[in-house]
Scaffold this active site. Structure first.
Site, PDB file in Angstrom:
ATOM      1  N   HIS A  15      12.356 154.504  92.865  1.00  0.00           N
ATOM      2  CA  HIS A  15      11.557 155.709  92.677  1.00  0.00           C
ATOM      3  C   HIS A  15      10.072 155.351  92.677  1.00  0.00           C
ATOM      4  O   HIS A  15       9.688 154.192  92.829  1.00  0.00           O
ATOM      5  CB  HIS A  15      11.971 156.430  91.386  1.00  0.00           C
ATOM      6  CG  HIS A  15      11.774 155.594  90.157  1.00  0.00           C
ATOM      7  ND1 HIS A  15      10.757 155.807  89.280  1.00  0.00           N
ATOM      8  CD2 HIS A  15      12.469 154.521  89.698  1.00  0.00           C
ATOM      9  CE1 HIS A  15      10.832 154.907  88.294  1.00  0.00           C
ATOM     10  NE2 HIS A  15      11.858 154.114  88.534  1.00  0.00           N
ATOM     11  N   ALA A  16       9.217 156.348  92.464  1.00  0.00           N
ATOM     12  CA  ALA A  16       7.781 156.159  92.663  1.00  0.00           C
ATOM     13  C   ALA A  16       7.196 155.067  91.749  1.00  0.00           C
ATOM     14  O   ALA A  16       6.450 154.210  92.215  1.00  0.00           O
ATOM     15  CB  ALA A  16       7.053 157.480  92.449  1.00  0.00           C
TER      16      ALA A  16
END
Lengths: 89, 335
Positions: A15-16
């Site tokens: 994820h980010a």
């Protein structure tokens, strides 16, 4: 050149925030560091490309390091994935 | 180099750039989502309809026009229908009939049975062929993903490459400030099509985005307006940014010598998917404004495309003058 396949084991996948940690780690080395899935490979030193991978838990990514400090770079990236980017699960 | 996934017939029929064709589905409506086009090249099945079927390739769109219908009109009806049956049963994903021409009803029934879509357009065959071919090439040509920034500078696609952190995105921002347009930051998708040459587009998920270290992720379109980005451009030149080092100094010296012996608008080229693109290598150093250097490299390419060559005329005149000076000096000494 070093090459390794690493499984993504944390719950949220690449994820980010995890991607940001990869970029941070990659930028500590001079070697070229590329991370890819089955169909694409991106530069690990640059956040936008990594964000397009969005690899999910259970998939694997291929890491390629190339340069004078390729061994250290590979070890650091592998460790980051193994530690699930510092997340609990 | 990667091959894109096949596209569905519906994807082609509903493509905005083919809207003017106004395709009308006559048969095989149920299979628009299941029939796949795998080959970027279309076929005109004239020879097949004349009885030679060896070249009909599965996965290729077939386009029929007046010449095919004229020829089929010379056969007796049973044979004509038989040739049609043979064509639509050879693993093809779609038949496009141009000029509003329609085959006999039993051919359309057969298409329904075989799940092969048959569509008609009122457009001329040549127009249909070129539009469909261009669309298929864009969708299905093999592509490459490069790490870099692609800008449209004075309408020339300018690919900026270099190590992470060298300043590619900063240079892009500077160029956007000067009125040029961003195509892609970080990942550049490049296709080599026969119709358009090398075409670069952004990664679908990164369109309009730029990452600036120290600032964050920027939506260039929101910051600078819709004219600050463009979805694709033909790649005409490449700029490689490098750190100023002894190695790059040696390289610059080599190029200068090469330029003085063999004047040319650029000193090297780079191969992208089989196309040679002019390559300019620029050392990034304090006091060097990279954006203005990129702009100047682009205008150099524009001038070269129009047959204007900065250095050849200049260097030749210097050489002539040097020769003349030599002889003048000699004659002066002789006196």
């Amino acid at each position: 050149m070093r090459k390794a396949t690493i499984p993504v084991t944390n719950k949220l996948g690449l994820h980010a925030r995890a991607a940001a940690k990869v970029v941070h780690t990659a930028n500590q080395f001079d070697s070229d560091i590329m991370i890819g899935t089955d169909d694409e490979e991106v530069n690990a030193k640059s956040i936008l490309g990594l964000l397009t991978l969005a690899a999910t838990r259970g998939t694997s990514v291929t890491v390629r390091t190339d340069g004078d400090d390729e061994d250290d770079a590979m070890e650091a990236i592998v460790r980051l994935f193994e530690n699930r980017f510092g997340e609990d699960e | 180099m990667k091959r894109p996934d096949p596209i569905t017939v519906r994807h082609l029929l509903e493509a905005p750039c083919l809207g003017a064709q106004r395709f009308q589905v006559l048969a095989g409506e149920a299979s628009l989502d299941s029939q796949l086009i795998t080959n970027p090249r279309i076929q005109k099945p004239g020879l097949a309809l004349a009885g030679y079927f060896a070249y009909i390739k599965p996965g290729r769109v077939q386009i029929v026009g007046a010449s095919e219908y004229d020829y089929l009109g010379t056969l007796d009806r049973a044979e004509m229908v038989d040739r049609w049956f043979h064509l639509v049963d050879s693993g093809i994903p779609l038949v496009i009939s141009a000029k509003g021409l329609v085959p006999p009803a039993e051919v359309l029934e057969r298409c329904d049975e075989l799940d092969v879509p048959f569509v008609v357009t009122q457009s001329a065959t040549s127009v249909t062929i070129s539009k469909v071919s261009l669309f298929l090439e864009r969708e299905l040509a093999p592509y490459l993903q490069l790490h870099g920034v692609l800008m449209d500078v004075f309408s020339l696609g300018t690919l900026i490459v270099g190590d992470a952190g060298i300043g590619k995105s900063e240079c892009a921002l500077d160029l956007v400030h000067r009125g040029h347009r961003l195509v892609a930051d970080d990942i550049v998708v490049v296709r080599h099509t026969h119709g358009e040459g090398l075409v670069g587009t952004p990664h679908p998920r990164l369109e309009n985005f730029l990452e600036l270290r120290g600032v964050g992720i920027i939506d260039v379109r929101k910051h600078f307006g819709m004219t600050a980005t463009t979805p694709s451009v033909r790649i005409s030149l490449m700029i490689r940014l490098v750190k100023l080092s002894d190695e790059t100094r040696a390289m610059e010296r080599r190029w200068r010598e090469q330029l003085m012996t063999n004047p040319a608008p650029w000193t090297s080229t780079h191969d992208i998917l089989g196309m040679e693109v002019p390559l300019f290598t620029m050392a990034v150093a304090p006091g060097r404004d990279v954006a203005i250097m990129v702009e100047t490299a682009v205008t150099k390419c524009l001038l070269a495309n129009r047959g204007v060559d900065d250095e050849r005329a200049f260097i030749e005149s210097v050489n002539r003058r040097a020769e003349g000076m030599d002889s003048e000096e000699l004659s002066f000494d002789d006196l």
